[in-house]
Write a protein that holds these residues in place. Structure first.
Motif, PDB file in Angstrom:
ATOM      1  N   HIS A  47       0.847  -1.200   0.000  1.00 40.81           N
ATOM      2  CA  HIS A  47       0.000   0.000   0.000  1.00 40.81           C
ATOM      3  C   HIS A  47       0.881   1.248   0.000  1.00 40.81           C
ATOM      4  CE1 HIS A  47      -3.093   2.870   0.882  1.00 40.81           C
ATOM      5  NE2 HIS A  47      -4.022   1.936   1.013  1.00 40.81           N
ATOM      6  N   PRO A  48       0.659   2.179  -0.941  1.00 38.71           N
ATOM      7  CA  PRO A  48       1.552   3.353  -1.021  1.00 38.71           C
ATOM      8  C   PRO A  48       1.459   4.285   0.180  1.00 38.71           C
ATOM      9  CG  PRO A  48      -0.297   3.575  -2.542  1.00 38.71           C
ATOM     10  CD  PRO A  48      -0.345   2.175  -2.025  1.00 38.71           C
ATOM     11  N   ALA A  49       0.328   4.270   0.908  1.00 37.59           N
ATOM     12  CA  ALA A  49       0.184   5.164   2.065  1.00 37.59           C
ATOM     13  C   ALA A  49       0.526   4.489   3.387  1.00 37.59           C
ATOM     14  CB  ALA A  49      -1.256   5.701   2.126  1.00 37.59           C
ATOM     15  N   ASP A  50       0.966   3.248   3.331  1.00 41.75           N
ATOM     16  CA  ASP A  50       1.332   2.523   4.543  1.00 41.75           C
ATOM     17  C   ASP A  50       2.629   3.114   5.093  1.00 41.75           C
ATOM     18  OD1 ASP A  50       2.096   0.749   6.510  1.00 41.75           O
ATOM     19  OD2 ASP A  50       1.892  -1.050   5.275  1.00 41.75           O
ATOM     20  N   PRO A  51       2.602   3.687   6.300  1.00 46.77           N
ATOM     21  CA  PRO A  51       3.831   4.291   6.828  1.00 46.77           C
ATOM     22  C   PRO A  51       4.932   3.273   7.130  1.00 46.77           C
ATOM     23  CG  PRO A  51       2.121   4.254   8.509  1.00 46.77           C
ATOM     24  CD  PRO A  51       1.465   3.835   7.233  1.00 46.77           C
ATOM     25  N   ASP A  52       4.570   1.981   7.187  1.00 44.09           N
ATOM     26  CA  ASP A  52       5.548   0.940   7.473  1.00 44.09           C
ATOM     27  C   ASP A  52       5.836   0.070   6.253  1.00 44.09           C
ATOM     28  OD1 ASP A  52       5.736   1.656  10.271  1.00 44.09           O
ATOM     29  OD2 ASP A  52       3.721   0.808  10.470  1.00 44.09           O
ATOM     30  N   LYS A  53       5.506   0.562   5.073  1.00 37.74           N
ATOM     31  CA  LYS A  53       5.755  -0.215   3.850  1.00 37.74           C
ATOM     32  C   LYS A  53       7.261  -0.343   3.627  1.00 37.74           C
ATOM     33  CE  LYS A  53       5.461   3.805   0.724  1.00 37.74           C
ATOM     34  NZ  LYS A  53       5.232   4.840   1.738  1.00 37.74           N
ATOM     35  N   VAL A  54       7.637  -1.378   2.874  1.00 36.47           N
ATOM     36  CA  VAL A  54       9.048  -1.615   2.557  1.00 36.47           C
ATOM     37  C   VAL A  54       9.323  -1.431   1.070  1.00 36.47           C
ATOM     38  CG1 VAL A  54       9.491  -3.102   4.538  1.00 36.47           C
ATOM     39  CG2 VAL A  54       8.575  -4.097   2.413  1.00 36.47           C
ATOM     40  N   LEU A  55       8.252  -1.116   0.312  1.00 42.26           N
ATOM     41  CA  LEU A  55       8.363  -0.787  -1.106  1.00 42.26           C
ATOM     42  C   LEU A  55       7.446   0.402  -1.383  1.00 42.26           C
ATOM     43  CD1 LEU A  55       8.215  -4.336  -2.790  1.00 42.26           C
ATOM     44  CD2 LEU A  55      10.217  -2.840  -2.608  1.00 42.26           C
ATOM     45  N   PRO A  56       7.633   1.105  -2.492  1.00 45.00           N
ATOM     46  CA  PRO A  56       6.799   2.286  -2.767  1.00 45.00           C
ATOM     47  C   PRO A  56       5.308   2.006  -2.779  1.00 45.00           C
ATOM     48  CG  PRO A  56       8.701   2.278  -4.208  1.00 45.00           C
ATOM     49  CD  PRO A  56       8.714   0.970  -3.488  1.00 45.00           C
ATOM     50  N   GLY A  57       4.893   0.843  -3.257  1.00 44.37           N
ATOM     51  CA  GLY A  57       3.481   0.492  -3.194  1.00 44.37           C
ATOM     52  C   GLY A  57       2.732   0.729  -4.491  1.00 44.37           C
ATOM     53  N   PHE A  58       1.486   0.228  -4.520  1.00 45.04           N
ATOM     54  CA  PHE A  58       0.655   0.260  -5.719  1.00 45.04           C
ATOM     55  C   PHE A  58      -0.719   0.819  -5.380  1.00 45.04           C
ATOM     56  CE2 PHE A  58       3.577  -3.308  -5.871  1.00 45.04           C
ATOM     57  CZ  PHE A  58       4.189  -3.178  -7.107  1.00 45.04           C
ATOM     58  N   ASN A  59      -1.245   1.651  -6.272  1.00 48.83           N
ATOM     59  CA  ASN A  59      -2.627   2.073  -6.145  1.00 48.83           C
ATOM     60  C   ASN A  59      -3.544   0.908  -6.519  1.00 48.83           C
ATOM     61  OD1 ASN A  59      -2.071   4.766  -5.384  1.00 48.83           O
ATOM     62  ND2 ASN A  59      -1.659   5.272  -7.534  1.00 48.83           N
ATOM     63  N   ARG A  60      -4.783   1.025  -6.145  1.00 52.84           N
ATOM     64  CA  ARG A  60      -5.739  -0.060  -6.353  1.00 52.84           C
ATOM     65  C   ARG A  60      -5.794  -0.505  -7.817  1.00 52.84           C
ATOM     66  NH1 ARG A  60     -11.842  -0.033  -3.913  1.00 52.84           N
ATOM     67  NH2 ARG A  60     -12.631  -1.929  -4.908  1.00 52.84           N
ATOM     68  N   ASP A  61      -5.854   0.462  -8.745  1.00 52.37           N
ATOM     69  CA  ASP A  61      -6.010   0.105 -10.156  1.00 52.37           C
ATOM     70  C   ASP A  61      -4.729  -0.441 -10.788  1.00 52.37           C
ATOM     71  OD1 ASP A  61      -4.552   2.423 -10.201  1.00 52.37           O
ATOM     72  OD2 ASP A  61      -5.948   3.556 -11.450  1.00 52.37           O
ATOM     73  N   GLU A  62      -3.641  -0.454 -10.017  1.00 52.09           N
ATOM     74  CA  GLU A  62      -2.374  -0.977 -10.528  1.00 52.09           C
ATOM     75  C   GLU A  62      -2.134  -2.436 -10.132  1.00 52.09           C
ATOM     76  OE1 GLU A  62       0.394   3.046 -10.457  1.00 52.09           O
ATOM     77  OE2 GLU A  62       0.072   1.960  -8.569  1.00 52.09           O
ATOM     78  N   ILE A  63      -3.032  -2.990  -9.349  1.00 46.39           N
ATOM     79  CA  ILE A  63      -2.822  -4.336  -8.791  1.00 46.39           C
ATOM     80  C   ILE A  63      -3.549  -5.384  -9.628  1.00 46.39           C
ATOM     81  CG2 ILE A  63      -3.140  -5.803  -6.765  1.00 46.39           C
ATOM     82  CD1 ILE A  63      -3.129  -3.261  -5.053  1.00 46.39           C
ATOM     83  N   ASP A  64      -2.842  -6.461  -9.942  1.00 47.70           N
ATOM     84  CA  ASP A  64      -3.458  -7.656 -10.529  1.00 47.70           C
ATOM     85  C   ASP A  64      -4.032  -8.439  -9.346  1.00 47.70           C
ATOM     86  OD1 ASP A  64      -3.998 -10.235 -11.459  1.00 47.70           O
ATOM     87  OD2 ASP A  64      -2.328 -10.226 -12.873  1.00 47.70           O
ATOM     88  N   LEU A  65      -5.317  -8.253  -9.079  1.00 45.84           N
ATOM     89  CA  LEU A  65      -5.897  -8.770  -7.841  1.00 45.84           C
ATOM     90  C   LEU A  65      -5.824 -10.291  -7.708  1.00 45.84           C
ATOM     91  CD1 LEU A  65      -8.927  -6.326  -7.512  1.00 45.84           C
ATOM     92  CD2 LEU A  65      -6.859  -6.355  -6.124  1.00 45.84           C
ATOM     93  N   PRO A  66      -6.213 -11.068  -8.713  1.00 43.41           N
ATOM     94  CA  PRO A  66      -6.089 -12.531  -8.543  1.00 43.41           C
ATOM     95  C   PRO A  66      -4.659 -12.974  -8.241  1.00 43.41           C
ATOM     96  CG  PRO A  66      -7.502 -12.016 -10.410  1.00 43.41           C
ATOM     97  CD  PRO A  66      -6.877 -10.723  -9.990  1.00 43.41           C
ATOM     98  N   LYS A  67      -3.700 -12.392  -8.957  1.00 40.52           N
ATOM     99  CA  LYS A  67      -2.306 -12.739  -8.707  1.00 40.52           C
ATOM    100  C   LYS A  67      -1.884 -12.329  -7.297  1.00 40.52           C
ATOM    101  CE  LYS A  67       2.411 -11.771 -10.280  1.00 40.52           C
ATOM    102  NZ  LYS A  67       3.242 -11.027 -11.269  1.00 40.52           N
ATOM    103  N   ALA A  68      -2.320 -11.132  -6.866  1.00 39.24           N
ATOM    104  CA  ALA A  68      -1.940 -10.648  -5.540  1.00 39.24           C
ATOM    105  C   ALA A  68      -2.521 -11.539  -4.449  1.00 39.24           C
ATOM    106  CB  ALA A  68      -2.404  -9.207  -5.366  1.00 39.24           C
ATOM    107  N   ILE A  69      -3.760 -11.951  -4.615  1.00 38.30           N
ATOM    108  CA  ILE A  69      -4.381 -12.826  -3.613  1.00 38.30           C
ATOM    109  C   ILE A  69      -3.607 -14.140  -3.501  1.00 38.30           C
ATOM    110  CG2 ILE A  69      -6.438 -14.188  -3.079  1.00 38.30           C
ATOM    111  CD1 ILE A  69      -8.093 -11.874  -4.338  1.00 38.30           C
ATOM    112  N   GLU A  70      -3.324 -14.737  -4.640  1.00 38.88           N
ATOM    113  CA  GLU A  70      -2.586 -16.005  -4.645  1.00 38.88           C
ATOM    114  C   GLU A  70      -1.209 -15.838  -4.007  1.00 38.88           C
ATOM    115  OE1 GLU A  70      -0.790 -19.259  -7.872  1.00 38.88           O
ATOM    116  OE2 GLU A  70      -2.046 -17.586  -8.547  1.00 38.88           O
TER     117      GLU A  70
END
Length: 408
Positions: A47-70
């Motif tokens: 998540h791009p707004a996560d203050p504890d993220k370890v990578l820049p993150g992705f907006n919702r429309d940038e995520i391949d949801l089935p792949k991300a879930i798996e």
């Protein structure tokens, strides 16, 4: 694994957390460094707004949801209880409208003290689009994420509080807490990410503070100008120097180009000599002296008319004081007071002009100039009764009213 303090906060049922005291324990509550290793789940759905993220993150429309879930399910199977992965899996399931599956992961991540999960779970409950709305639980969660200094929490908690969403929850925020929460977002969310939301909240808080100050220091009762205290006999000064917009003129008004200035000055000096307390005559003498380039001679007459609260003088002298015209000494703060007084005395030009200059920020540095939004809306409402169908005045009133209401 969450620190014991975080677990206690997660279990604590009370809505009214002592935010200042909890904030003092921030360094103990959650240790993101312990989970700083980048995972495949992070690589596909951080998540791009996560203050504890370890990578820049992705907006919702940038995520391949089935792949991300798996991917996130696989990572979680390898690392059970990993708070960031619990949150991220809950995130992508929620985006996929698989809400019943998503909520347990968000709850587990929040219980583990992961501040982005605490904030997002509160948002899901506050939004109510996929689960039953629960403002009180959202407020409880946001108090926890605020105590953990989650940046966006300040904006949402304060906005909801000001909107009355937590009125039935027993939540009471002091002015100091509101200021601290607003600063949490202002100081840690970039202008780009804010997209104007935090700036709008800041403006709302400024208006609120001004209105609170106005209520604590109410305006003095206004005694309207009473023309019956002064002679209404038409003099030669009135015939030669009356202003067409003066609501208390006793003769038809004359435009500047129509006035025989030397004759009008002489006639008005004589009228003032005979009736030295009449503010109408003082105003008219000041008018023709100013038109003649003799504004310095007019200062005493202008002041006499202002001291009597003569409505036309309050507006005109306020206006020329604002801009330093006709040899009137420029004084922004004095001008603001005069223009406001002209509005209080029901002078149409002041009722529209004073809010106009306030919205321009002319009097921002003037502690003596009351800039009460509710009062100015009252000026606009009163002005409408005098406009009588004038198209351009009506447009100005509409624009000023809309801008003032936006400040509430």
């Amino acid at each position: 694994m969450a620190h014991p303090v975080a677990r206690r906060l997660a279990r604590r049922p009370s809505l009214l957390y002592p935010l200042g005291a909890v904030a003092a324990l921030l360094m103990l509550t959650f240790a993101p460094a312990a989970q700083a290793e980048v995972t495949d789940c992070d690589r596909v759905a951080a998540h791009p707004a996560d203050p504890d993220k370890v990578l820049p993150g992705f907006n919702r429309d940038e995520i391949d949801l089935p792949k991300a879930i798996e991917t996130c399910r696989r990572v979680l199977a390898e690392r059970p209880g990993h708070a960031r992965t619990l949150f991220t899996l809950g995130r992508v399931l929620y985006y996929s409208k698989r809400t019943d599956e998503a909520m347990p992961y968000l709850e587990r991540a929040a219980a583990a003290g992961y501040r982005q999960a605490i904030f997002v779970l509160g948002f899901v409950l506050y939004d109510g689009s996929q689960v039953p709305r629960n403002d009180c639980r959202a407020a409880e969660l946001w108090q926890r994420s605020a105590a953990l200094e989650h940046p966006w929490t300040g904006y949402y908690l304060v906005s909801g509080y000001l909107d009355g969403r937590f009125d039935a929850c027993g939540l009471k925020l002091s002015e100091a807490e509101i200021a601290r929460l607003a600063a949490l977002s202002r100081d840690h969310v970039t202008v780009g990410a804010s997209a104007g939301r935090i700036e709008a909240l800041e403006q709302r808080l400024k208006v609120r503070a001004a209105e609170q100050a106005a209520r604590a220091n109410p305006a003095s009762p206004i005694k309207l100008f009473d023309k019956s205290q002064y002679s209404q006999e038409v003099t030669e000064c009135d015939l030669l120097a009356a202003h067409g917009d003066d609501p208390f003129a006793v003769a038809p008004g004359r435009e500047r180009a129509e006035i025989d200035l030397p004759r009008a000055i002489e006639a008005c000096r004589e009228a003032v000599r005979k009736d030295p307390k009449n503010p109408r005559l003082h105003y008219q003498l000041g008018r023709v002296l100013g038109y003649s380039g003799r504004g310095a001679e007019a200062l005493a007459n202008r002041q006499a008319a202002v001291d009597a609260d003569y409505p036309q003088a309050l507006f005109v002298i306020g206006y020329i004081t604002l801009f330093g015209m006709n040899q009137q000494p420029q004084d922004t703060c004095k001008a603001g007071d005069l223009l406001r007084r002209s509005a209080q005395q029901q002078r149409l030009a002041g009722q529209l002009g004073f809010p106009f200059y306030v919205l321009q920020g002319r009097f921002d540095a003037c502690p003596n100039v009351r800039r009460d939004t509710a009062e100015m809306l009252g000026f606009i409402a009163a002005a409408r009764k005098q406009i009588k169908g004038d198209y351009y005045q009506g447009l100005l009133a509409d624009e000023l009213e809309a801008r003032l209401k936006a400040r509430l």
